[in-house]
Structures are given as structure tokens and as C-alpha cells.
Write a protein that holds these residues in place. Structure first.
Motif, PDB file in Angstrom:
ATOM      1  N   SER A 268     -21.576 -26.945   5.324  1.00  0.00           N
ATOM      2  CA  SER A 268     -20.548 -26.154   4.659  1.00  0.00           C
ATOM      3  C   SER A 268     -21.164 -24.844   4.205  1.00  0.00           C
ATOM      4  CB  SER A 268     -20.023 -26.921   3.449  1.00  0.00           C
ATOM      5  OG  SER A 268     -19.350 -26.040   2.577  1.00  0.00           O
ATOM      6  N   SER A 269     -20.412 -23.742   4.357  1.00  0.00           N
ATOM      7  CA  SER A 269     -20.947 -22.462   3.890  1.00  0.00           C
ATOM      8  C   SER A 269     -20.777 -22.338   2.381  1.00  0.00           C
ATOM      9  CB  SER A 269     -20.243 -21.311   4.603  1.00  0.00           C
ATOM     10  OG  SER A 269     -18.861 -21.435   4.396  1.00  0.00           O
ATOM     11  N   ARG A 270     -20.027 -23.277   1.785  1.00  0.00           N
ATOM     12  CA  ARG A 270     -19.741 -23.170   0.348  1.00  0.00           C
ATOM     13  C   ARG A 270     -20.707 -23.974  -0.528  1.00  0.00           C
ATOM     14  NH1 ARG A 270     -13.528 -24.454   0.572  1.00  0.00           N
ATOM     15  NH2 ARG A 270     -14.421 -25.723   2.228  1.00  0.00           N
ATOM     16  N   THR A 271     -21.755 -24.496   0.074  1.00  0.00           N
ATOM     17  CA  THR A 271     -22.697 -25.300  -0.706  1.00  0.00           C
ATOM     18  C   THR A 271     -23.440 -24.431  -1.720  1.00  0.00           C
ATOM     19  OG1 THR A 271     -24.659 -26.677  -0.566  1.00  0.00           O
ATOM     20  CG2 THR A 271     -24.448 -24.970   1.084  1.00  0.00           C
ATOM     21  N   THR A 272     -23.883 -25.046  -2.814  1.00  0.00           N
ATOM     22  CA  THR A 272     -24.667 -24.303  -3.808  1.00  0.00           C
ATOM     23  C   THR A 272     -26.167 -24.438  -3.522  1.00  0.00           C
ATOM     24  OG1 THR A 272     -24.535 -26.255  -5.196  1.00  0.00           O
ATOM     25  CG2 THR A 272     -22.984 -24.484  -5.665  1.00  0.00           C
ATOM     26  N   ILE A 273     -26.536 -25.260  -2.517  1.00  0.00           N
ATOM     27  CA  ILE A 273     -27.947 -25.443  -2.163  1.00  0.00           C
ATOM     28  C   ILE A 273     -28.193 -24.654  -0.876  1.00  0.00           C
ATOM     29  CG2 ILE A 273     -29.718 -27.186  -1.658  1.00  0.00           C
ATOM     30  CD1 ILE A 273     -27.609 -29.249  -2.875  1.00  0.00           C
ATOM     31  N   PRO A 274     -28.849 -23.476  -0.976  1.00  0.00           N
ATOM     32  CA  PRO A 274     -28.921 -22.587   0.193  1.00  0.00           C
ATOM     33  C   PRO A 274     -29.434 -23.257   1.461  1.00  0.00           C
ATOM     34  CG  PRO A 274     -29.721 -21.453  -1.752  1.00  0.00           C
ATOM     35  CD  PRO A 274     -29.477 -22.872  -2.156  1.00  0.00           C
ATOM     36  N   ILE A 275     -30.459 -24.105   1.358  1.00  0.00           N
ATOM     37  CA  ILE A 275     -31.035 -24.650   2.590  1.00  0.00           C
ATOM     38  C   ILE A 275     -30.037 -25.520   3.358  1.00  0.00           C
ATOM     39  CG2 ILE A 275     -32.062 -26.777   1.630  1.00  0.00           C
ATOM     40  CD1 ILE A 275     -34.564 -26.077   3.399  1.00  0.00           C
ATOM     41  N   LEU A 276     -29.013 -26.042   2.667  1.00  0.00           N
ATOM     42  CA  LEU A 276     -27.998 -26.864   3.350  1.00  0.00           C
ATOM     43  C   LEU A 276     -27.047 -26.023   4.197  1.00  0.00           C
ATOM     44  CD1 LEU A 276     -27.145 -29.709   0.825  1.00  0.00           C
ATOM     45  CD2 LEU A 276     -28.726 -29.734   2.755  1.00  0.00           C
ATOM     46  N   THR A 277     -27.133 -24.691   4.133  1.00  0.00           N
ATOM     47  CA  THR A 277     -26.381 -23.871   5.100  1.00  0.00           C
ATOM     48  C   THR A 277     -27.103 -23.855   6.444  1.00  0.00           C
ATOM     49  OG1 THR A 277     -27.521 -21.841   4.466  1.00  0.00           O
ATOM     50  CG2 THR A 277     -25.485 -22.339   3.297  1.00  0.00           C
ATOM     51  N   GLY A 278     -28.247 -24.552   6.518  1.00  0.00           N
ATOM     52  CA  GLY A 278     -29.019 -24.559   7.760  1.00  0.00           C
ATOM     53  C   GLY A 278     -28.883 -25.861   8.530  1.00  0.00           C
ATOM     54  N   ILE A 279     -29.338 -25.830   9.778  1.00  0.00           N
ATOM     55  CA  ILE A 279     -29.461 -27.033  10.611  1.00  0.00           C
ATOM     56  C   ILE A 279     -30.952 -27.296  10.769  1.00  0.00           C
ATOM     57  CG2 ILE A 279     -29.245 -27.854  13.005  1.00  0.00           C
ATOM     58  CD1 ILE A 279     -26.548 -26.544  13.153  1.00  0.00           C
TER      59      ILE A 279
ATOM     60  N   GLU B 129     -26.875 -22.224  10.066  1.00  0.00           N
ATOM     61  CA  GLU B 129     -25.843 -22.789  10.942  1.00  0.00           C
ATOM     62  C   GLU B 129     -24.833 -21.754  11.396  1.00  0.00           C
ATOM     63  OE1 GLU B 129     -22.177 -24.257  12.294  1.00  0.00           O
ATOM     64  OE2 GLU B 129     -22.322 -23.428  10.273  1.00  0.00           O
ATOM     65  N   ARG B 130     -24.389 -20.884  10.473  1.00  0.00           N
ATOM     66  CA  ARG B 130     -23.307 -19.938  10.797  1.00  0.00           C
ATOM     67  C   ARG B 130     -23.671 -19.023  11.959  1.00  0.00           C
ATOM     68  NH1 ARG B 130     -23.221 -15.516   6.089  1.00  0.00           N
ATOM     69  NH2 ARG B 130     -21.207 -15.217   7.082  1.00  0.00           N
ATOM     70  N   TYR B 131     -24.940 -18.713  12.119  1.00  0.00           N
ATOM     71  CA  TYR B 131     -25.355 -17.907  13.267  1.00  0.00           C
ATOM     72  C   TYR B 131     -25.769 -18.780  14.440  1.00  0.00           C
ATOM     73  CZ  TYR B 131     -25.501 -14.202   9.791  1.00  0.00           C
ATOM     74  OH  TYR B 131     -25.157 -13.318   8.814  1.00  0.00           O
ATOM     75  N   PHE B 132     -26.572 -19.819  14.112  1.00  0.00           N
ATOM     76  CA  PHE B 132     -27.218 -20.598  15.157  1.00  0.00           C
ATOM     77  C   PHE B 132     -26.211 -21.259  16.114  1.00  0.00           C
ATOM     78  CE2 PHE B 132     -29.540 -24.528  16.497  1.00  0.00           C
ATOM     79  CZ  PHE B 132     -30.504 -23.893  17.248  1.00  0.00           C
ATOM     80  N   THR B 133     -25.170 -21.880  15.558  1.00  0.00           N
ATOM     81  CA  THR B 133     -24.198 -22.586  16.396  1.00  0.00           C
ATOM     82  C   THR B 133     -23.545 -21.627  17.399  1.00  0.00           C
ATOM     83  OG1 THR B 133     -23.766 -24.073  14.560  1.00  0.00           O
ATOM     84  CG2 THR B 133     -22.167 -24.090  16.342  1.00  0.00           C
ATOM     85  N   ASP B 134     -23.111 -20.458  16.915  1.00  0.00           N
ATOM     86  CA  ASP B 134     -22.471 -19.501  17.817  1.00  0.00           C
ATOM     87  C   ASP B 134     -23.454 -18.932  18.835  1.00  0.00           C
ATOM     88  OD1 ASP B 134     -19.977 -19.793  16.745  1.00  0.00           O
ATOM     89  OD2 ASP B 134     -20.229 -18.206  15.268  1.00  0.00           O
ATOM     90  N   ILE B 135     -24.690 -18.724  18.401  1.00  0.00           N
ATOM     91  CA  ILE B 135     -25.696 -18.164  19.311  1.00  0.00           C
ATOM     92  C   ILE B 135     -25.937 -19.101  20.487  1.00  0.00           C
ATOM     93  CG2 ILE B 135     -28.184 -17.686  19.519  1.00  0.00           C
ATOM     94  CD1 ILE B 135     -27.988 -16.405  16.692  1.00  0.00           C
ATOM     95  N   VAL B 136     -26.181 -20.394  20.205  1.00  0.00           N
ATOM     96  CA  VAL B 136     -26.488 -21.287  21.328  1.00  0.00           C
ATOM     97  C   VAL B 136     -25.260 -21.464  22.230  1.00  0.00           C
ATOM     98  CG1 VAL B 136     -28.405 -22.451  20.159  1.00  0.00           C
ATOM     99  CG2 VAL B 136     -26.101 -23.416  19.985  1.00  0.00           C
TER     100      VAL B 136
END
Lengths: 379, 379
Positions: free
Chosen positions: B22-33, B79-86
Motif C-alpha cells: 500500500s502506498s498509504r503505509t506509515t512504514i516507508p520500507i513497506l512501500t517496497g518489494i 513498488e510504485r516504480y518497480f512493478t510498472d518498470i518490469v
């Protein structure tokens, strides 16, 4: 008024005119659909005062009757309810009967709706346009011309004329132009008809053209365009589409388009668009979708984009032809991508006139389309 | 870390785990894969701390190799960049190479992305669940059970337990129950396994189940459900789906469901749903979608709805069977319609216990589903 009509036939007609009806109008009666039944058939009208659509359902065709008109008359019923009601009617036919001056009973099988409406005498009259100045085009051509220009209109009301597409007619050539002052899309087409026909500065709101193109067919069926100083009318079989024109002077765009370039190259439309798509993955957060291009003699084209937060991307393309000077330029990738999507040619030519001057993108297959772009200033 | 992998295979895996991010998480690293490469293959993890999804891509199958692992290691990429990039990579394979502790170079054909990420050592560990208490279901059955209950959860956080679906297991029977206190949906199913297995009050957030059902297949492939006091794990082939459980006591619903009715009838599921759909055209403006029903001995059922602004609608249905007293009742049409959409039976039976008491809707084809509704008080 009292009619019985095939549900499918009626739903199709209602859906056409409902496109013109807006719930945000300040004139309450325009939230309604006008229904007029005569011994010839039924006419439906919807309007938001910018756009008006009128469609006619005849009593029948050579094969069968679509309806029975028990009593002539007219009604105005609320579009937001009426369209959904007729769509969800269970039977093959439905009947509509006037119930007082401003209401109706709509029945199908065991379902009975009593729907409130408006006084039909209050519904505004549609303009009557002279039949003189008109041209005829195949519907698919007009639809293409709209699709290939309307994306470039401005969505800002600060310069209202730029929210429309400008149409000029001269020497049996129709030219459509749209610009938001950062990019320009131009599409022309020839047509058969009266050599003397000439119009300039016919500015049709982009919103009207988007609605019209949803009605236009993808085939050779003709559409007749009737032009006056304040209104344009598109006539199709059993369907009239009116739009008001925008007041004001559309910018003269002929002189804007450069004729000589310093750097010219030919690229695959699809490959360039895919590269821009990827580069924009990183630039989409910023306002301008800034993409950098570096073109080297030999035809090596490098597309790059940088985001402080995300990282950077770099991609190599190879130009089929390359002429002129090496070049570094930055542009709004979305604007180029929008244009590439409507260019019906496998390859495009790009002509640059310098890194701070406008550049031109054209299909290589034909000369009926020109796209012009301003570069973006970066440091 | 340095791997080369088939683009399609990798994209599918990334899309699975990105559902948990989720992009709305308060834990920055959880915006990653999180990406972990070993000599066995690549493991991807995404999490929003409520839901975690882990998927594994083996080196290959019997037919071919999917990847080459040049160097083991791990990365966390946004995640927000990586998913679209691949997804938008042009080549059949792509390579990912770690670039310092927190960034990576992703390449395919002539495209090079440098993407910033997070320190993989900071990524939270997934819970390790004991393998003891588990049951196995066909994926299509669990998917059906979710679809047939989750729509009835509450979307209000005032009583958090009601935002989840409650699962109980006893005597090889699994029961799923959801209620927002105005309606209740219950679905049960039998399964093979350990007769002794028993759980109560396993409340899984509705949001988790909606995501899970997007991953579950429509076939007999098994899913293993592992339950602990705070977490549930759904194990599929090469994929783990973790969800936290909701704290608190789910209301005891068994006693709520009446067993004797005053009025019982059988109706066509589709016809009733279409009638409600039509009646709601007029009631949707109001808050409660109030629909009135009048059932007469003989099986005549009248559905009506009235809107002060729009008008009214009246429709007749005929019950296949009718037993008991005449009845007038009002209810929220949307609640009934939601339930009818998930009932996989051509006819339903409705049992009323009076015009001010809850009523029950059940499929006539089987007894594994019960829907309960409160009437609406009108004057």
C-alpha cells in the motif's frame, strides 16, 4: 400522448439523446428528455444548451412496424430516471402514456412506473439552420479527424477559443487544428462538393466533438455538416447533432509551423512511444513529464529521464534516417506520446529547429497531419 | 545480487506481491518489494503489515530454466516504480543487479533503469506459523465462500470485528459468517481431514479476503489454511498469503436466525433481483433504498417504491409456493439484491416472521447458505 414501442429500438434512441443531457445544468427542464409522438413516429430531444441531439424513430421500416401511436402529444421526462427505467424494462415492448400535463405512465409486462416530468411547452426550441452552406464527409473520416486533434485542446478556460478545435474549409480541403499553446495538432482532408465553399474560424468546443465522435460510425455512411455563424449541425440518418460554436479568433497557426529543420530523423512510431512510456514512469510525479533526448549523427538517439526520488532511466533508439546537427533537447513526454497514439503511420519524421525552438512530428506515410511541440527549458 | 530472469515469469510474480503493498503505509520500507535471490530461485515479498504475500520463482521446471542467479543477495525496491518498470520492459529477459546497499540496475534490451530502494536488512520478518492446525480446501470453494459472505461485512470502524468475516471449524464443517448488523450472510462447507480440528472466532479482515480471492483460482487446486491466534496463512503452490486476524468477539449469530416463519414463499432469484433493481431506480436517492413488499395469499407479490421527486413504481411477481399469512414489509433493497447476486440457485425461499422482525432468504437448491435481514421501519 400514448404510444407502444419496441423496447430495444426505444432504448437505443434514448441513449443517443441522453448523451446531451447534463445533470449540472442551471435550467431545470434541460435535465429532461423531450418526447414528441406524431403519426409519422417519435422524436426525442436532449440538450445541455451547448449540445443538442435530436433523434427520430419512424413508425417502422419495410420489414415491420416498431410502434403504434394511439394518441399524438408530447412529454418532457427526467433523463436521470427515464434512461435507466427504459433500459431495465422487462418486456419486448413498452407503452408510454401521458398522465396530466407533466407526468407519464410507463408500462412493460407487469411493471408500471409513474414518472414526474416538466411542462413540454417550456422546452426550448432547437435552432433552424439554413441548408445552404454544407459539406458531406464519410463518418469514419470525421471521427478520425476529431480523434487526431481533440486531445490537444486546452482544458483551461483562460483562453476559451483554445478549448475548441478550429475548422477551416477552402478549395475542397477541410483542416482541423487544436492547440493548447504548448502543442498543436493539425489534420486535413479533402472532400467532394462545391469548390466555392469556404469557411474560416469555425471553432467547435472539444467537449461537443468528443460526444459527437461517440455517435459517429466507423464506416462510409455520410454525415452532412451545416455551418452558420453561431451553430454547427451534424446531420446523420434520423439523428441531428447541434453544437454552439466558440466566439473569438483562433490563433493563426500556419506561420507557426517551421519549414526548415536543423536536425531531421525518422523513427519507429511504436518504439519511440514505448520508450517515452518507460521514461515517463519516473517523470510522472513531476508536473511536466520532462524527458531528455540526445540525438547524435549516425542516428543514435538516447532518451533519458531522472527523478530525484526514484532514480533514472536511459534508453537507446536508432533512427532509420538522420540528417543535420547533433542535438540535445527536453520536452513534455506526455504531449509527444498523445500525438504518437493518433498517428496512423509506422514511422514518423521529427524535424528539430534547435534545442530551444518548436519541433515538428509528422507521419511518413502521408502529409495530412502535423504535430508541433514547444521544448521544455531545463538547466 | 545479480540475476537474469524471464520477463513474463517475473512480472506475474511481482504482480502477486504488489497486491499487498500500500502506498498509504506509515512504514516507508513497506512501500517496497523485497527480492531475495539464492541458488534455489527468487523469493518476492510485499506487505502492508495487515497482509503479507510471499511468492517463490524456482530456477526452472522440467522443460526449461527461467533464470540464472549470477550472485545471491537481496534488495528492497519501491513498488510504485518497480512493478510498472518490469511490466514495460521490452526484452524476453531482464537482469537485476544490486548497485550499492540500497539501489539496483534493471536492464532489458537497450533499456537501463537505476532505481533507488531501501536497506533490505530493515525489512520486517514474516511470522513463522506452526504447521499443526491446518485444513485443506479446493481453491474454488474458498473463493466462493469469500464472495458469498464478504459483501456483507461492515465498512464502519465503530465495531471493528464486523469488518471481518468470522470462520468457525467443527466436525469437518467450515462456516463463514459476515454481518454489518442490518444483514447477515452465512455460508458453510464440509471438508476432508482431521475430525478433531476445531476453531471458533477466527475473524479475517474483509479487505484481506478480497485480496486473497483475487489470487485464488477457480479450480480444484488445493489451498492449505494454517490458523494461529493472531495470524492466518493461506498456502498455495509457490505462494504464501498471510493476514492478521481481528481482535475481539464476533457476535454469536446462531440464535439470531429464526426457525419458524409466519409467511414463507418461493420466488425466482433472477426475477426478484430484476424487480428490486427497477424499484431501486427511484429509491437510490434516499439513504436506505427502501422497497415495499406486499405478499398476498395465492402468491401475488407486489414490489413498490416511491420517490417524492421522481414518482413511483409498482411491479407484480408470482410466488411458486406461498404459505402462511398475508404480509406488508419494507426493507433495504440493496441489501437483498447484494445477497441475491451471490445465491447460486434459480429459486430462493423467503421466510418472514412478521413485518417488524428479521427475515431469512435461502437458496432452494442446497442448505449451505443463509441470509438474514432486518426490515426497515416506515410510517
Amino acid at each position: 400522448m400514448h404510444i407502444s414501442i419496441e423496447t430495444d429500438k426505444f432504448v437505443t434512441a434514448v441513449q443517443y439523446v441522453s448523451k446531451a443531457v447534463s445533470s449540472r445544468t442551471t435550467i431545470p427542464i434541460l435535465t429532461g428528455i423531450k418526447i414528441v409522438a406524431t403519426q409519422e413516429g417519435v422524436t426525442l430531444t436532449g440538450s445541455d444548451s451547448d449540445i443538442s441531439i435530436e433523434t427520430f424513430i419512424p413508425l417502422g421500416n419495410e420489414e415491420r412496424e416498431f410502434m403504434t401511436v394511439f394518441e399524438e402529444g408530447q412529454l418532457v421526462l427526467q433523463e436521470r430516471y427515464f434512461t435507466d427505467i427504459v433500459k431495465k424494462m422487462p418486456g419486448e415492448t413498452l407503452t408510454i402514456q401521458r398522465d396530466g400535463q407533466m407526468a407519464a405512465t410507463i408500462e412493460s409486462d407487469t411493471v408500471v412506473f409513474n414518472l414526474n416530468g416538466y411542462d413540454p411547452d417550456d422546452y426550448p426550441k432547437l435552432p433552424e439552420l439554413p441548408e445552404e452552406d454544407q459539406l458531406i464527409l464519410p463518418q469514419h473520416l470525421l471521427k478520425d479527424m476529431i480523434r487526431q486533434t481533440v486531445f490537444a485542446v486546452s482544458n483551461q478556460e483562460t483562453r476559451p477559443v483554445l478549448t475548441g478545435v478550429n475548422f477551416d474549409v477552402e478549395h475542397l480541403k477541410l483542416t482541423a487544428t487544436a492547440t493548447d499553446s504548448h502543442r498543436l495538432a493539425l489534420r486535413s482532408a479533402t472532400f467532394d462538393g462545391d469548390e466555392e465553399l469556404s469557411f474560416t474560424n469555425i471553432i467547435i468546443p472539444g467537449k461537443s466533438l468528443v460526444e459527437l465522435s461517440r455517435i459517429l460510425k466507423d464506416d462510409e455512411t455520410p454525415v452532412t455538416i451545416v455551418i452558420t455563424s453561431t451553430q454547427v449541425l451534424f446531420k446523420m440518418e434520423n439523428l441531428l447533432f447541434f453544437s454552439r460554436l466558440l466566439d473569438g479568433k483562433f490563433p493563426l497557426t500556419n506561420n507557426m509551423i517551421p519549414t526548415n529543420g536543423k536536425t531531421t530523423m525518422e523513427l519507429s512510431t511504436k518504439k519511440l512511444n514505448q520508450a517515452l512510456d518507460r521514461a515517463m514512469l519516473l517523470s510522472r510525479e513531476a508536473k511536466n513529464n520532462v524527458i531528455h533526448m540526445k540525438a547524435s549523427t549516425g542516428g543514435q538517439v538516447e532518451i533519458t529521464s531522472v527523478s530525484a526520488e526514484a532514480g533514472k532511466v536511459q534508453e537507446q533508439l536508432h533512427a532509420n534516417h538522420f540528417e543535420g546537427e547533433e542535438l540535445r533537447i527536453a520536452f513534455n513526454g506526455k504531449n509527444i506520446s498523445d500525438a504518437l497514439k493518433v498517428i496512423d503511420s509506422e514511422t514518423i519524421s521529427i524535424m528539430f529547429t534547435g534545442s530551444m525552438s518548436p519541433f515538428v512530428v509528422r507521419p511518413t506515410d502521408h502529409d495530412q497531419m502535423t504535430h508541433l511541440f514547444s521544448p521544455v527549458r531545463t538547466n
